[in-house]
Design a protein around this motif. Structure first.
Motif, PDB file in Angstrom:
ATOM      1  N   VAL A 299      -0.558  16.615  -5.867  1.00  0.00           N
ATOM      2  CA  VAL A 299      -1.905  16.215  -5.529  1.00  0.00           C
ATOM      3  C   VAL A 299      -2.831  17.321  -6.042  1.00  0.00           C
ATOM      4  CG1 VAL A 299      -3.474  15.661  -3.658  1.00  0.00           C
ATOM      5  CG2 VAL A 299      -1.070  15.019  -3.498  1.00  0.00           C
TER       6      VAL A 299
ATOM      7  N   LEU B 125       0.838  -1.202   0.000  1.00  0.00           N
ATOM      8  CA  LEU B 125       0.000   0.000   0.000  1.00  0.00           C
ATOM      9  C   LEU B 125       0.871   1.249   0.000  1.00  0.00           C
ATOM     10  CD1 LEU B 125      -2.794   1.336   0.200  1.00  0.00           C
ATOM     11  CD2 LEU B 125      -2.602   1.105   2.693  1.00  0.00           C
ATOM     12  N   LYS B 126       1.888   1.249   0.832  1.00  0.00           N
ATOM     13  CA  LYS B 126       2.788   2.409   0.895  1.00  0.00           C
ATOM     14  C   LYS B 126       3.508   2.608  -0.440  1.00  0.00           C
ATOM     15  CE  LYS B 126       6.948   2.697   2.417  1.00  0.00           C
ATOM     16  NZ  LYS B 126       8.170   2.405   2.830  1.00  0.00           N
TER      17      LYS B 126
ATOM     18  N   SER C 194       2.491   1.693  -3.331  1.00  0.00           N
ATOM     19  CA  SER C 194       1.566   2.023  -4.422  1.00  0.00           C
ATOM     20  C   SER C 194       1.170   3.491  -4.430  1.00  0.00           C
ATOM     21  CB  SER C 194       0.314   1.154  -4.333  1.00  0.00           C
ATOM     22  OG  SER C 194      -0.472   1.536  -3.216  1.00  0.00           O
ATOM     23  N   MET C 195       1.440   4.168  -3.337  1.00  0.00           N
ATOM     24  CA  MET C 195       1.104   5.599  -3.288  1.00  0.00           C
ATOM     25  C   MET C 195       2.157   6.366  -4.081  1.00  0.00           C
ATOM     26  SD  MET C 195      -0.061   6.011   0.662  1.00  0.00           S
ATOM     27  CE  MET C 195      -0.476   7.717   0.446  1.00  0.00           C
ATOM     28  N   GLU C 196       1.733   6.934  -5.199  1.00  0.00           N
ATOM     29  CA  GLU C 196       2.658   7.648  -6.070  1.00  0.00           C
ATOM     30  C   GLU C 196       2.971   9.017  -5.491  1.00  0.00           C
ATOM     31  OE1 GLU C 196       1.155   7.891 -10.015  1.00  0.00           O
ATOM     32  OE2 GLU C 196       0.594   5.780 -10.046  1.00  0.00           O
TER      33      GLU C 196
ATOM     34  N   ARG D 167      -2.372  13.670   2.483  1.00  0.00           N
ATOM     35  CA  ARG D 167      -1.656  12.513   1.930  1.00  0.00           C
ATOM     36  C   ARG D 167      -0.324  12.309   2.647  1.00  0.00           C
ATOM     37  NH1 ARG D 167      -0.653  11.264  -4.353  1.00  0.00           N
ATOM     38  NH2 ARG D 167       0.664   9.463  -4.071  1.00  0.00           N
TER      39      ARG D 167
ATOM     40  N   TYR E 290      -0.967  10.840   5.992  1.00  0.00           N
ATOM     41  CA  TYR E 290      -1.336   9.427   5.829  1.00  0.00           C
ATOM     42  C   TYR E 290      -0.086   8.573   5.625  1.00  0.00           C
ATOM     43  CZ  TYR E 290      -3.498   5.199   3.987  1.00  0.00           C
ATOM     44  OH  TYR E 290      -3.867   3.897   3.775  1.00  0.00           O
ATOM     45  N   GLN E 291       0.851   9.044   4.811  1.00  0.00           N
ATOM     46  CA  GLN E 291       2.080   8.287   4.563  1.00  0.00           C
ATOM     47  C   GLN E 291       2.911   8.143   5.840  1.00  0.00           C
ATOM     48  OE1 GLN E 291       3.672  10.517   1.244  1.00  0.00           O
ATOM     49  NE2 GLN E 291       3.015   8.929  -0.216  1.00  0.00           N
TER      50      GLN E 291
END
Length: 150
Positions: A57, A48-49, A51-53, A71, A74-75
């Motif tokens: 934003v 998941l981490k 996959s976050m491009e 974002r 969240y990271q």
């Protein structure tokens, strides 16, 4: 203590050790399954981490600083969770190793007691066979004496 009582006591002890080995085996299997679930969860979190491009934003109106801040937060939280999950996994793997050692020790102890029990049972069977042979020899001697001296 007679050999019969020794065999009975050893048989009880072997049964108790067998139950202990079974219990430790189940406990170890449960802990291994828990570790595997945690490995899977950790892998999913890392995916998941990854996959976050990283990048800009934007929403329909253009660059959105609030969305970018959300974002980033969240990271950070996700990275903290991943580190906590890794630490938990290390603790569980240590627990699995300790459980495995306890299981191995109990299994060895059970096996050695079982070997002693089998030897004692063989000794008991031999003693019974010797007694039976003596009894039959005495009966044969008495029968021969009756025939020889009427």
């Amino acid at each position: 203590m007679t050999i019969e009582r020794t065999v009975t006591s050893l048989a009880r002890l072997v049964a108790l050790r067998g139950r202990e080995v079974d219990r430790l085996s189940l406990d170890l299997a449960g802990k291994r399954a828990q570790c595997e679930r945690q490995r899977h969860t950790l892998a999913r979190m890392e995916n998941l981490k990854d996959s976050m491009e990283p990048g800009i934003v934007a929403d329909a109106r253009g660059y959105n600083p609030a969305l970018a801040l959300n974002r980033a937060d969240y990271q950070v939280v996700l990275q903290d969770l991943i580190e906590m999950q890794r630490a938990t996994l290390v603790r569980h793997e240590t627990d699995v190793a300790e459980s495995h050692d306890a299981f191995s020790h109990a299994a060895i102890k059970h096996k050695s007691l079982d070997t002693v029990l089998q030897r004692k049972q063989q000794m008991l069977q031999q003693a019974h066979a010797v007694r039976e042979q003596k009894r039959q020899d005495q009966m044969a001697t008495q029968a021969w004496l009756r025939q020889a001296h009427p």
